[in-house]
Design a protein around this motif. Structure first.
Motif, PDB file in Angstrom:
ATOM      1  N   VAL A 158     -64.898  15.235  25.225  1.00  0.00           N
ATOM      2  CA  VAL A 158     -64.086  14.781  24.490  1.00  0.00           C
ATOM      3  C   VAL A 158     -63.643  16.417  24.477  1.00  0.00           C
ATOM      4  N   THR A 159     -61.654  16.943  24.648  1.00  0.00           N
ATOM      5  CA  THR A 159     -61.641  17.709  24.522  1.00  0.00           C
ATOM      6  C   THR A 159     -59.842  17.302  24.069  1.00  0.00           C
ATOM      7  N   LEU A 160     -59.528  17.781  22.548  1.00  0.00           N
ATOM      8  CA  LEU A 160     -58.493  17.887  22.179  1.00  0.00           C
ATOM      9  C   LEU A 160     -57.287  18.867  23.253  1.00  0.00           C
ATOM     10  N   VAL A 161     -56.332  18.024  22.712  1.00  0.00           N
ATOM     11  CA  VAL A 161     -55.115  19.349  23.280  1.00  0.00           C
ATOM     12  C   VAL A 161     -53.793  19.190  22.535  1.00  0.00           C
ATOM     13  N   PHE A 162     -53.346  20.618  22.211  1.00  0.00           N
ATOM     14  CA  PHE A 162     -52.607  20.575  21.545  1.00  0.00           C
ATOM     15  C   PHE A 162     -50.839  21.172  22.004  1.00  0.00           C
ATOM     16  N   ALA A 163     -50.271  20.286  22.127  1.00  0.00           N
ATOM     17  CA  ALA A 163     -48.617  20.816  22.789  1.00  0.00           C
ATOM     18  C   ALA A 163     -47.875  22.100  21.625  1.00  0.00           C
ATOM     19  N   ASN A 209     -48.564   9.556  12.980  1.00  0.00           N
ATOM     20  CA  ASN A 209     -48.005   9.862  13.781  1.00  0.00           C
ATOM     21  C   ASN A 209     -49.453   9.778  14.922  1.00  0.00           C
ATOM     22  N   CYS A 210     -48.860  11.058  16.037  1.00  0.00           N
ATOM     23  CA  CYS A 210     -49.889  10.980  17.317  1.00  0.00           C
ATOM     24  C   CYS A 210     -50.852  11.562  16.735  1.00  0.00           C
ATOM     25  N   ALA A 211     -51.270  12.405  15.374  1.00  0.00           N
ATOM     26  CA  ALA A 211     -52.348  12.792  15.036  1.00  0.00           C
ATOM     27  C   ALA A 211     -53.011  12.724  13.853  1.00  0.00           C
ATOM     28  N   TYR A 212     -52.368  11.585  13.714  1.00  0.00           N
ATOM     29  CA  TYR A 212     -53.315  10.686  12.555  1.00  0.00           C
ATOM     30  C   TYR A 212     -54.370  10.013  13.698  1.00  0.00           C
ATOM     31  N   ARG A 213     -54.019   9.012  14.157  1.00  0.00           N
ATOM     32  CA  ARG A 213     -54.876   8.453  15.494  1.00  0.00           C
ATOM     33  C   ARG A 213     -55.565   8.641  15.791  1.00  0.00           C
ATOM     34  N   LEU A 214     -55.415  10.244  16.358  1.00  0.00           N
ATOM     35  CA  LEU A 214     -56.708  10.972  16.814  1.00  0.00           C
ATOM     36  C   LEU A 214     -57.602  11.051  16.211  1.00  0.00           C
ATOM     37  N   ALA A 217     -48.834  14.627   8.054  1.00  0.00           N
ATOM     38  CA  ALA A 217     -49.778  14.801   9.015  1.00  0.00           C
ATOM     39  C   ALA A 217     -49.253  15.542  10.366  1.00  0.00           C
ATOM     40  N   ILE A 218     -49.146  17.024  10.034  1.00  0.00           N
ATOM     41  CA  ILE A 218     -48.591  18.627  11.217  1.00  0.00           C
ATOM     42  C   ILE A 218     -49.446  18.230  12.225  1.00  0.00           C
ATOM     43  N   PRO A 219     -49.079  18.164  12.966  1.00  0.00           N
ATOM     44  CA  PRO A 219     -50.768  18.694  14.725  1.00  0.00           C
ATOM     45  C   PRO A 219     -50.906  19.648  14.163  1.00  0.00           C
ATOM     46  N   SER A 220     -50.575  21.188  14.220  1.00  0.00           N
ATOM     47  CA  SER A 220     -50.796  21.988  13.954  1.00  0.00           C
ATOM     48  C   SER A 220     -52.009  22.472  12.738  1.00  0.00           C
ATOM     49  N   ASP A 221     -51.648  21.459  11.665  1.00  0.00           N
ATOM     50  CA  ASP A 221     -52.476  21.086  10.761  1.00  0.00           C
ATOM     51  C   ASP A 221     -54.169  20.609  10.823  1.00  0.00           C
ATOM     52  N   THR A 222     -53.368  19.531  12.091  1.00  0.00           N
ATOM     53  CA  THR A 222     -54.766  18.507  12.442  1.00  0.00           C
ATOM     54  C   THR A 222     -55.664  19.079  12.952  1.00  0.00           C
ATOM     55  N   VAL A 223     -55.839  20.060  13.713  1.00  0.00           N
ATOM     56  CA  VAL A 223     -55.985  20.648  15.122  1.00  0.00           C
ATOM     57  C   VAL A 223     -56.747  22.098  13.740  1.00  0.00           C
ATOM     58  N   GLY A 254     -44.943  20.044  17.239  1.00  0.00           N
ATOM     59  CA  GLY A 254     -45.431  19.906  18.884  1.00  0.00           C
ATOM     60  C   GLY A 254     -46.408  18.539  18.967  1.00  0.00           C
ATOM     61  N   HIS A 255     -47.635  18.640  19.282  1.00  0.00           N
ATOM     62  CA  HIS A 255     -47.892  17.011  19.888  1.00  0.00           C
ATOM     63  C   HIS A 255     -48.944  17.190  20.306  1.00  0.00           C
ATOM     64  N   THR A 256     -50.388  16.013  20.222  1.00  0.00           N
ATOM     65  CA  THR A 256     -51.515  16.226  19.817  1.00  0.00           C
ATOM     66  C   THR A 256     -52.481  15.290  20.921  1.00  0.00           C
ATOM     67  N   PHE A 257     -52.838  15.420  21.758  1.00  0.00           N
ATOM     68  CA  PHE A 257     -53.805  14.122  23.188  1.00  0.00           C
ATOM     69  C   PHE A 257     -55.156  14.278  23.016  1.00  0.00           C
ATOM     70  N   LEU A 258     -56.074  13.761  23.642  1.00  0.00           N
ATOM     71  CA  LEU A 258     -57.410  13.908  23.690  1.00  0.00           C
ATOM     72  C   LEU A 258     -57.284  13.516  25.656  1.00  0.00           C
ATOM     73  N   ARG A 259     -58.328  14.981  25.753  1.00  0.00           N
ATOM     74  CA  ARG A 259     -58.791  14.601  27.568  1.00  0.00           C
ATOM     75  C   ARG A 259     -60.078  14.319  27.273  1.00  0.00           C
TER      76      ARG A 259
END
Length: 621
Positions: free
Chosen positions: A131-136, A254-259, A280-286, A148-153
């Motif tokens: 699994v790869t965490l992707v940050f846009a 948000n998107c990052a929190y659920r991941l 929960a800011i996506p860059s912080d969660t990464v 920004g936005h995060t999702f899983l590949r």
């Protein structure tokens, strides 16, 4: 003759019931309070009291009528349901495979075999090994993408280096917004939970097209070091939540929190959700995922815009002019001016021009009848140059987005307004301004939420709220002969304003648009036409409005950032008068955690001059 007793049915009933009773004996203690079970149910402690409430907002996510507010009731109902004989996709084992796996491990259950065709087909289709965490990266032109936005590949087995990860699937969580909703309505509903959040599965190439090719956002790929059982558990929980609504909140849920919740389920004990406080800011969660040692490898995928800009920047100024002339049809690829260049230089110009034309036809909709013939001519000319190598790809930035400064900032300073000395405390939960350390953030971009400035004046021991910024956004994107982006700004909140005889706290709304131009590698000039609106009973007509202008210079360096310029406003409603100001602000960056700052303004307002200065320390955490 007394009644006959046939032990067969009783024994059969007892055999079926024993596993349930045995499991119930285990749940009489505190199994329902185990962090892993609370994570599987998305339970959070109640603000008041010692209970828990699930963030899931779909009744079908629970097997117990009390499951929303009772982890124990939901656990007991799950235990009973997964031990019932049966089969098919509606069975509890098929609906909740992650819960089933965890309870089976905790209680050493001997569960009945159940066939789950839909879940089996889903996992076989995803065929996931890693699994790869992707940050846009952030994208200021859309409220949903500012942070920004995060999702899983979901990566299939890597049989060789040629395995095409573009065909891999992705799992993402986003607001289920109506297509006709405006950006303002989307922002409002996103902040206050007006949308359900949905989990979707899409091919990776569709994500690349959306984020990289259309929205010009670089992608960072963080491969997670999850084992195969952990990957399987993550997918199992993704199956559990895929069709169930969770109210979407822009700042926290948000998107990052659920991941983060999915990763916490996959590897119990990581407790990533505990890092989330107010947002929960996506860059912080990464950053949290990296700090928990969950990442084995990082890859950079530049956007189409980044690739084109890099290709054009590699040309000399004269070659850039030639490329722009070819792209606009003033010079043909066979022109003698191009033939005078060396083979390598000619190839670089043709490659850069072709990339630019293709990008403009995709992103800005250049007419096909113009772009297609030109692209063909460029490719024909390029094919005749055999010795020159293919164009280089943009290098990975030295600082990743997750390696920039932390987004929460606290500041303390001392200063003077006219002859009044003050001490100021500033708190800003998010996110970045143009004078903060620039590494890991978009150049010229500023995004501040809920910033509060409080001042204590020493001459009369008075504590005042100087300013409260609700939202402040600024995008200074430089223009050149290839790209002409609009520089713009918008903000609202409350601020101290001078009414002529006193300073009052006034709600305001401001905006502006203009242009920005590079003067050097880290220096740009900008010119913004502005508009301000203030609303307050202390104003003569209850409100005032002012057109104006802001002209300035911005330098963003790794050690020092500087903003200087002049502003003018013409208030035209309540009190017709001018307000002119010159300003200079600087930050000296002491690594990513601290900055020293100083500011000075000189203002002419109501025919009197007034100076304000302050100096202090920013801390990022």
């Amino acid at each position: 003759m007394g009644p006959s007793f046939f032990p067969g049915p009783a024994v059969f009933w007892l055999a079926l019931s024993l596993p349930v009773y045995a499991a119930d004996a285990h749940t009489t203690d505190s199994l329902h309070l185990e962090p892993a079970w609370l994570t599987l149910g998305h339970y959070q402690p109640d603000t008041f009291g010692d209970g828990h409430t699930s963030q899931a907002d779909d009744p079908d996510f629970f097997l117990s009528d009390q499951g929303k507010h009772s982890p124990k009731a939901e656990l007991d109902a799950t235990l009973a349901a997964i031990q019932r004989p049966g089969s098919g996709d509606s069975h509890a084992q098929c609906r909740f495979p992650a819960r089933t796996t965890w309870l089976e491990q905790q209680l050493d259950l001997d569960l009945p075999a159940v066939t789950c065709p839909a879940y089996r087909d889903w996992t076989e289709t995803l065929n996931t090994e890693t699994v790869t965490l992707v940050f846009a990266a952030s994208y200021l032109n859309s409220p949903s993408s500012m942070f920004g936005h995060t999702f899983l590949r979901l990566d299939p087995p890597q049989e060789d280096e040629e395995t095409n990860l573009l065909l891999a699937n992705t799992i993402s969580y986003a607001a289920d917004a109506a297509a006709h909703d405006s950006e303002i309505l989307f922002a409002y509903k996103g902040i206050f939970g007006g949308y359900p959040g949905i989990t979707t599965v899409q091919p990776y190439y569709e994500k690349i097209r959306l984020y990289s090719d259309i929205e010009h956002r670089d992608l960072w790929e963080y491969r997670l070091n999850l084992s195969q059982p952990e990957v399987d558990l993550l997918l199992a929980h993704a199956w559990e939540i895929r069709d169930h609504n969770f109210d979407y909140y822009f700042f926290d849920e948000n998107c990052a929190y659920r991941l983060l919740a999915l990763i916490d389920v996959a590897r119990p004990g990581t407790d990533l959700l505990a890092e989330v406080s107010t947002h929960a800011i996506p860059s912080d969660t990464v950053r949290w995922v990296v700090d928990k040692n969950l990442v084995s490898e990082v890859q950079y995928r530049p956007s189409a815009a980044t690739s084109v800009a890099y290709s054009l920047d590699s040309l000399t100024e004269e070659q850039q002019t030639l490329a722009a002339a070819m792209a606009n049809g003033y010079v043909a690829p066979s022109d003698p001016e191009l033939q005078q260049l060396s083979a390598r230089q000619r190839a670089n110009v043709l490659d850069a021009t072709y990339d630019y034309v293709r990008y403009q036809s995709e992103a800005d909709g250049w007419p096909r009848e113009l772009a297609a013939p030109l692209s063909h001519d460029l490719l024909v000319a390029r094919s005749g140059i055999e010795a020159a190598p293919a164009p280089e790809t943009p290098p990975q930035p030295a600082i990743r987005d997750d390696q920039g400064h932390d987004t929460f900032r606290a500041s303390v300073s001392a200063g003077q307004l006219a002859h009044r000395e003050f001490t100021q405390l500033t708190l800003r939960p998010a996110y970045h301004d143009v004078l903060d350390p620039p590494a890991g953030y978009r150049p010229g971009a500023q995004l501040q939420f809920l910033r509060l400035d409080a001042r204590y004046y020493t001459d009369n021991d008075e504590l005042q709220l100087e300013r409260l910024i609700g939202v402040e956004i600024r995008s200074l994107s430089p223009r050149n002969q290839f790209f002409s982006p609009l520089s713009w700004q918008v903000g609202f909140g409350g601020r101290r304003t001078d009414t002529g005889d006193r300073r009052v706290l006034t709600p305001y709304l401001e905006g502006g648009a203009g242009g920005s131009w590079l003067l050097g590698q880290q220096l740009q000039a900008f010119a913004i036409a502005t508009a301000d609106l203030e609303i307050d009973d202390d104003l003569r007509r209850g409100y005032d409005a002012a057109p104006g202008a802001d002209l300035g210079l911005l330098h963003q360096g790794t050690r020092f950032s500087l903003l200087a310029g002049a502003k003018t406003k013409a208030w035209i409603v309540s009190n017709q008068h001018r307000q002119d100001q010159v300003y200079i602000k600087g930050n000296w960056h002491l690594g990513r955690d601290f900055s020293l700052f100083a500011e000075f303004t000189r203002e002419d307002h109501y025919d009197r001059y007034q100076s304000t200065w302050q100096a202090g320390l920013h801390a990022y955490f």
